[in-house]
Design a protein around this motif. Structure first.
Motif, PDB file in Angstrom:
ATOM      1  N   GLY A   1       0.816  -1.201   0.000  1.00  0.00           N
ATOM      2  CA  GLY A   1       0.000   0.000   0.000  1.00  0.00           C
ATOM      3  C   GLY A   1       0.851   1.252   0.000  1.00  0.00           C
ATOM      4  O   GLY A   1       2.083   1.204  -0.035  1.00  0.00           O
ATOM      5  N   SER A   2       0.171   2.388   0.039  1.00  0.00           N
ATOM      6  CA  SER A   2       0.861   3.670   0.081  1.00  0.00           C
ATOM      7  C   SER A   2       1.416   3.884   1.476  1.00  0.00           C
ATOM      8  O   SER A   2       0.702   3.708   2.472  1.00  0.00           O
ATOM      9  CB  SER A   2      -0.102   4.793  -0.287  1.00  0.00           C
ATOM     10  OG  SER A   2       0.571   6.030  -0.360  1.00  0.00           O
ATOM     11  N   PRO A   3       2.686   4.244   1.617  1.00  0.00           N
ATOM     12  CA  PRO A   3       3.276   4.391   2.948  1.00  0.00           C
ATOM     13  C   PRO A   3       2.763   5.635   3.663  1.00  0.00           C
ATOM     14  O   PRO A   3       2.283   6.576   3.048  1.00  0.00           O
ATOM     15  CB  PRO A   3       4.772   4.509   2.651  1.00  0.00           C
ATOM     16  CG  PRO A   3       4.835   5.098   1.280  1.00  0.00           C
ATOM     17  CD  PRO A   3       3.659   4.520   0.549  1.00  0.00           C
ATOM     18  N   SER A   4       2.872   5.620   4.984  1.00  0.00           N
ATOM     19  CA  SER A   4       2.546   6.776   5.813  1.00  0.00           C
ATOM     20  C   SER A   4       3.842   7.332   6.374  1.00  0.00           C
ATOM     21  O   SER A   4       4.545   6.640   7.113  1.00  0.00           O
ATOM     22  CB  SER A   4       1.604   6.370   6.945  1.00  0.00           C
ATOM     23  OG  SER A   4       1.374   7.455   7.825  1.00  0.00           O
ATOM     24  N   GLY A   5       4.164   8.565   5.991  1.00  0.00           N
ATOM     25  CA  GLY A   5       5.433   9.129   6.409  1.00  0.00           C
ATOM     26  C   GLY A   5       6.608   8.356   5.843  1.00  0.00           C
ATOM     27  O   GLY A   5       7.692   8.336   6.428  1.00  0.00           O
ATOM     28  N   GLY A   6       6.383   7.691   4.718  1.00  0.00           N
ATOM     29  CA  GLY A   6       7.430   6.898   4.094  1.00  0.00           C
ATOM     30  C   GLY A   6       7.516   5.472   4.604  1.00  0.00           C
ATOM     31  O   GLY A   6       8.352   4.710   4.143  1.00  0.00           O
TER      32      GLY A   6
END
Length: 289
Positions: free
Chosen positions: A89-94
């Motif tokens: 998935g799309s990372p959070s804070g990288g």
């Protein structure tokens, strides 16, 4: 004629090589091929994990070094035969995480990749392929230094709680940790303001109201509620949140009362997500001189 043809062929071959050498990225849009140079920002990816104790939920986290919420990350686990995708998935804070539920003793291997393009947006960073970062190994072993056995729940009245100032302390402990625990109980015979509540030594600021009517405050990962049941002079206290392996949650309440002596609390309980007691409830507390 042969010389002219050979020269033309060589020239075409050279032009083809030159164009190929300059091509950095091909983008197909609307059935047209566009050629453009691509530039990216290199980064330093990293892995981390929580305490790797046998029987606990162990979380591994891969960070792409960009600290931005874009691109697409994949985390894979080696099951002894092949790589299995466990998170994407799309990372959070990288960063993107995966949790090993109730991890057993042994070694767990992980690898990850990150593409700078993907939902919801694209990033300026350079892609990170599986082979760009060493395989991350988590060694899970028993945590024998923990002095807690199983799950525990205790309650004690503060010394001097038989006069106008009442106090009580409740402590939940767990050797393996609890993904969720709800501690709830009552305090009796209030005069004046609501109780002061501390969570692991930090004073709770009650600055909002929940949908079910509790005054609410947050300390670290715990949500704390306080309410007056049925227009009485009592208060209910509720604390919810996770508890780490070999961890303790300490709740201290302090309040004023004009009813000297006797019982100062109702029964308190500590329950899991299914509403089952994680440890036996604590019965009513009697004030301590």
């Amino acid at each position: 004629m042969k010389s002219s043809f050979f020269s033309t062929l060589c020239g075409f071959a050279f032009l083809t090589i030159l164009m190929t050498g300059c091509q950095k990225e091909e983008l197909i849009t609307n059935d047209k091929l566009e050629v453009r140079a691509s530039a990216c920002t290199p980064s330093t990816p990293s892995w981390t994990n929580t305490n790797a104790c046998t029987g606990t939920n162990v979380t591994v986290t891969f960070c792409n070094g960009q600290a931005i919420d874009c691109g697409h990350t994949q985390i894979q686990w080696w099951n002894g035969t092949e790589w299995v995708q466990v998170a994407m998935g799309s990372p959070s804070g990288g960063c993107l995480s995966y949790t090993i539920p109730a991890a057993q003793t042994g070694s767990y291997q992980f690898r990850a990749k990150w593409n700078s393009t993907g939902s919801p947006t694209s990033c300026p960073g350079c892609n990170i392929q599986f082979n760009d970062v060493p395989v991350f190994v988590v060694n899970v072993a028993p945590c024998d230094d923990c002095e807690i056995e199983g799950n525990t729940f205790t309650g004690t009245a503060d010394a001097g709680s038989c006069d106008g100032t009442r106090g009580a302390t409740y402590v939940v402990g767990s050797v393996d940790g609890l993904g969720y625990v709800k501690v709830q109980g009552g305090l009796t015979n209030f005069t004046g303001a609501n109780a002061q509540v501390h969570i692991n030594g930090t004073l709770v600021v009650f600055n909002s109201t929940s949908s079910d009517g509790w005054l609410t405050g947050v300390v670290d990962s715990y949500t704390v509620g306080q309410r007056t049941p049925g227009g009485s002079t009592n208060r209910n206290i509720r604390v919810t949140g996770p508890l780490g392996a070999c961890g303790t949650l300490t709740i201290h309440a302090l309040w004023s009362s004009s009813n000297n002596g006797g019982t100062i609390t109702g029964q308190w309980s500590a329950k899991d997500t299914a509403g089952l007691d994680v440890a036996p409830p604590v019965a009513d507390l009697t004030c301590a001189p």
